[in-house]
Design an enzyme around this catalytic site. Structure first.
Site, short mmCIF file in Angstrom:
data_model
loop_
_atom_site.label_atom_id
_atom_site.label_comp_id
_atom_site.label_asym_id
_atom_site.label_seq_id
_atom_site.Cartn_x
_atom_site.Cartn_y
_atom_site.Cartn_z
N GLU A 94 0.74 -1.11 0.19
CA GLU A 94 0.10 0.03 -0.15
C GLU A 94 0.93 1.28 0.23
OE1 GLU A 94 -2.96 0.14 3.04
OE2 GLU A 94 -3.94 -1.51 2.27
N HIS A 146 -7.34 2.58 2.71
CA HIS A 146 -7.58 1.88 3.64
C HIS A 146 -7.12 2.31 4.96
CE1 HIS A 146 -7.92 -2.04 5.62
NE2 HIS A 146 -6.55 -2.13 6.01
#
Length: 304
Positions: free
Chosen positions: A208, A246
């Protein structure tokens, strides 16, 4: 870590709604869930699983436990994990979300002192396709095979696993480590385990935008790993002036950018490519890159 259909599992927080939904799916998959623990709920059964007030009571009744899966509320999750460690359990999966970072610091220190593997928090756990499900992975996305997946994001792991399955690449194991600020185990640790796993032929790494774990992983891959590694870093097209992602990872990444130097997607991709990792620009490209890497390995077994 060697997980098999004989792995004995205990559920902490078994009376929580998420556990009530997912523990039966684990059992249907063949996972041996022997008991559950929820303070104040001892003496009853939930989904035909005996429930105890304390971990040590559960172990005294059902015998040794290999893995504990924690579904307990955020404020109680670390205490549940520490209780399991004190009872001698050395593999902990933290499904619970919203766990305070300072609580996790306490757990990580204890885990290091006792040689305990902690996964999570805020993660769907682990699946060894065809053998055992420890958490919330959707089993229909996976099939047995030789590709190991380690991911910081849960739903991205499901998507990539489904892409691999449709392309004919089964998986040896899939583990989601979570993307909270403090997690129990790192990408680097899981890369080491997958590299040592004789069931795993190649590795898919899913990162990420925030943190520097992928940069550390790139250095480790360059220095140590001989198996093919395919990577994808989520966040290529994140809007610059909007807080999304997220657990607000996009915002966190900008904070780190100012404090510690660049940790954006482009930097991570460059580091991985420098380590000879094939990096996909979108998840659907991973099976194609994986096939190329395996073909290259077959032609030159000693090459990275």
């Amino acid at each position: 870590m060697r997980l098999t259909p004989n792995t004995k599992v205990l559920i902490c927080g078994i009376a929580e709604p998420l556990a009530i939904d997912h523990v039966p799916l684990m059992r249907d998959y063949g996972t041996q869930v022997l008991a559950g623990v929820s303070p104040g709920e001892g003496g009853r059964s939930i989904n035909e699983i005996p429930v105890f007030d304390l971990v040590e009571e559960a172990i005294a009744t059902v015998g040794p436990i290999d893995v504990v899966i924690v579904f307990s509320p955020a404020y109680a999750a670390v205490d549940a994990a520490l209780e399991a460690i004190a009872a001698g359990i050395r593999q902990v999966v933290m499904v619970s979300a919203g766990v305070p970072p300072l609580d996790m610091v306490r757990l990580v220190r204890r885990a290091e002192a006792t040689d305990t593997l902690v996964l999570g928090p805020n993660c769907p756990g682990i699946i060894v396709p065809g053998q055992v499900l420890l958490g919330m992975h959707p089993a229909e996305c996976y099939q047995p095979g030789s590709i190991g997946i380690v991911s910081r994001c849960s739903t991205l792991a499901y998507e990539v696993a489904l892409q691999l399955t449709r392309a004919g690449f089964g998986q040896s194991i899939a583990a989601c480590i979570g993307a909270d600020r403090v997690v129990g185990s790192s990408l680097l640790q899981w890369l080491q385990m997958l590299d040592e796993d004789d069931r795993t032929e190649a590795i898919v790494l899913l990162g990420e935008v925030s943190g520097d774990g992928e940069l550390r992983a790139a250095r480790y891959i360059a220095e140590t790993i001989d198996k093919p590694v395919i990577a994808y870093i989520a966040g290529h097209f994140a809007p610059v002036n909007r807080s999304i992602g997220h657990a607000n990872q996009i915002v966190a990444s900008r904070t780190e950018l100012g404090k510690r130097g660049k940790t954006d997607v482009a930097t991570k991709v460059a580091a991985l490519k420098a380590a000879k990792v094939r990096v996909a620009d979108r998840p659907s490209k991973i099976p194609e890159l994986l096939q190329r890497a395996l073909n290259t390995k077959a032609k030159a077994p000693s090459a990275k």
